[in-house]
Design a protein around this motif. Structure first.
Motif, PDB file in Angstrom:
ATOM      1  N   ILE A  51       4.119   0.705  -1.554  1.00 20.49           N
ATOM      2  CA  ILE A  51       3.953  -0.718  -1.919  1.00 20.49           C
ATOM      3  C   ILE A  51       2.947  -0.966  -2.572  1.00 20.49           C
ATOM      4  CG2 ILE A  51       5.455  -1.227   0.226  1.00 20.49           C
ATOM      5  CD1 ILE A  51       2.956  -2.039   1.461  1.00 20.49           C
ATOM      6  N   LYS A  52       1.684  -0.357  -2.387  1.00 20.54           N
ATOM      7  CA  LYS A  52       0.366  -0.512  -3.135  1.00 20.54           C
ATOM      8  C   LYS A  52       0.263  -0.023  -4.603  1.00 20.54           C
ATOM      9  CE  LYS A  52      -3.422  -0.911  -1.406  1.00 20.54           C
ATOM     10  NZ  LYS A  52      -4.364  -1.903  -1.182  1.00 20.54           N
ATOM     11  N   ALA A  59      10.859  -2.563  -0.617  1.00 18.20           N
ATOM     12  CA  ALA A  59      10.220  -1.638  -0.126  1.00 18.20           C
ATOM     13  C   ALA A  59      10.923  -1.091   1.186  1.00 18.20           C
ATOM     14  CB  ALA A  59       8.767  -1.811   0.207  1.00 18.20           C
ATOM     15  N   ALA A  78      -2.010  -4.658   3.212  1.00 21.11           N
ATOM     16  CA  ALA A  78      -1.013  -4.457   2.281  1.00 21.11           C
ATOM     17  C   ALA A  78       0.402  -4.948   2.639  1.00 21.11           C
ATOM     18  CB  ALA A  78      -0.837  -3.124   1.559  1.00 21.11           C
ATOM     19  N   MET A  79       0.869  -4.576   3.811  1.00 22.55           N
ATOM     20  CA  MET A  79       2.030  -4.824   4.414  1.00 22.55           C
ATOM     21  C   MET A  79       2.099  -6.433   4.913  1.00 22.55           C
ATOM     22  SD  MET A  79       3.251  -1.470   6.702  1.00 22.55           S
ATOM     23  CE  MET A  79       1.591  -1.329   7.779  1.00 22.55           C
ATOM     24  N   HIS A  82       2.344  -8.538   1.600  1.00 24.32           N
ATOM     25  CA  HIS A  82       3.574  -8.231   0.866  1.00 24.32           C
ATOM     26  C   HIS A  82       4.155  -9.310   0.360  1.00 24.32           C
ATOM     27  CE1 HIS A  82       4.961  -4.770  -1.331  1.00 24.32           C
ATOM     28  NE2 HIS A  82       6.187  -4.974  -1.303  1.00 24.32           N
ATOM     29  N   ASN A  83       4.610  -9.544  -0.822  1.00 23.84           N
ATOM     30  CA  ASN A  83       5.307 -10.712  -1.386  1.00 23.84           C
ATOM     31  C   ASN A  83       6.944 -10.253  -1.741  1.00 23.84           C
ATOM     32  OD1 ASN A  83       4.822  -9.306  -3.752  1.00 23.84           O
ATOM     33  ND2 ASN A  83       3.989 -10.890  -4.781  1.00 23.84           N
ATOM     34  N   ARG A  84       7.183  -9.143  -1.361  1.00 25.86           N
ATOM     35  CA  ARG A  84       8.522  -8.525  -1.584  1.00 25.86           C
ATOM     36  C   ARG A  84       9.056  -7.758  -0.265  1.00 25.86           C
ATOM     37  NH1 ARG A  84       5.356  -7.857  -5.339  1.00 25.86           N
ATOM     38  NH2 ARG A  84       4.895  -5.707  -5.028  1.00 25.86           N
ATOM     39  N   ILE A  86      10.241  -5.881   2.905  1.00 30.87           N
ATOM     40  CA  ILE A  86      10.081  -4.546   3.147  1.00 30.87           C
ATOM     41  C   ILE A  86      10.992  -4.419   4.194  1.00 30.87           C
ATOM     42  CG2 ILE A  86       8.370  -3.066   4.670  1.00 30.87           C
ATOM     43  CD1 ILE A  86       6.083  -4.797   3.783  1.00 30.87           C
TER      44      ILE A  86
END
Length: 161
Positions: A51-52, A59, A78-79, A82-84, A86
């Motif tokens: 994801i990074k 993800a 990061a989690m 996160h903009n998408r 997961i």
């Protein structure tokens, strides 16, 4: 913001790149450059720490996000940011992008509950939603010249078969 795993696949992706963390992920870069960026995927899926690292659409992190965030504070950040989507074992309020993996639907579809890696979960979901072509990058499981290996290769092979 996407509210359900189903929202991630409304476009009905047929060609997906799955980006793991093994050395063969370099082939993704090579394939994209060799094709002068003309290799097109409907979606790119990143696994775990990917994801990074990679530009992606979705993800998959099939670990407990809370446990992972305690082990790796940067991963937690990061989690959380996160903009998408997961896709993970369950949705967590502190991770706004998290969406629950549809385990019951997937088990009913594949007629089995044998999943031993994030790759396996992604393959099973891809089969269920109708992905026709999945290219694997970095999903190595075995590393020549090293004692290190990952579990999950047999599960991936089984699901692909």
């Amino acid at each position: 913001m996407v509210r359900s795993w189903k929202d991630c696949f409304k476009s009905k992706p047929k060609k997906v790149a799955l980006l793991g963390l093994g050395g063969s992920v370099e082939n993704y870069k090579n394939d994209m450059c060799a094709s002068t960026l003309s290799e097109e995927f409907d979606q790119v899926w990143a696994l775990n720490f990917g994801i990074k690292l990679y530009r992606h659409d979705i993800a998959f992190i099939m670990d407990d996000l809370r446990v992972q965030s305690k082990k790796f504070p940067a991963y937690e950040t990061a989690m959380k940011n996160h903009n998408r989507p997961i896709i993970c074992p369950k949705a967590y309020p502190e991770f706004p992008a998290s969406l629950e993996f549809p385990i019951r639907e997937v088990v009913d579809f594949v007629k089995d509950d044998y999943f031993s890696s994030t790759v396996g979960y992604a393959i099973a979901l891809a089969c269920m939603i109708g992905v026709k072509n999945m290219t694997f990058y970095g999903c190595d499981f075995f590393y020549p010249g090293q004692v290190r290996k990952e579990e999950g290769a047999q599960n991936a092979a089984y699901l692909l078969g």
